[in-house]
Write a protein that holds these residues in place. Structure first.
Motif: not given
Length: 137
Positions: A116-117, A127-128, A81-86, A68-70
């Motif tokens: 998950g959320a 974002l895990p 931006q969040s979706a791109e980073f993860a 798991a990388v959070h």
């Protein structure tokens, strides 16, 4: 001599350490750290997890598990931006990529994904991401 568990962890950790998009701050499980800059992303990396069963009882043992990388995202970032980073991190651990360390081979078993959320965690949004692996040796 290091245990199989430690060798698998080292192979995965070395691969993550070579990630070109790795933020300046990466915190590994059990480490303490100062409050991060709320305007910069960082990562929290759990230790490696093993599934409770093994696939083979004769010959080379085959193990599976996850890492798991959070991804810790600044609150002012947009959802894109969040979706791109993860997503970039998940894409880095490409399915079937093989990592090796001291006689142990670890393969990414399937496409990593956000698990998950996400949720707010202090000054960041967490974002895990789970990296599913299988290893032998």
């Amino acid at each position: 001599m290091a245990s199989r568990h430690a060798k698998i962890w080292k192979a995965l950790k070395d691969h993550l350490g070579a990630y070109p998009g790795l933020p300046a701050t990466v915190v590994y499980g059990g480490q303490s750290f100062d409050d991060p800059d709320p305007t910069l992303p960082y990562m929290i990396v759990d230790d490696v997890r093993f599934d409770p069963s093994r696939a083979y009882w004769e010959g080379v043992e085959w193990h599976t598990g996850s890492l798991a990388v959070h991804c810790m995202i600044p609150l002012q970032w947009t959802d894109l931006q969040s979706a791109e980073f993860a997503g970039a991190l998940c894409d880095y651990f490409a399915p079937d990529a093989v990592m090796e360390y001291d006689g142990i081979s670890v393969r990414v078993a399937k496409q990593p994904a956000v698990s998950g959320a996400g949720y707010r965690d202090g000054s960041h949004f967490r974002l895990p991401c789970l990296v599913y692996w299988e290893g032998w040796g």
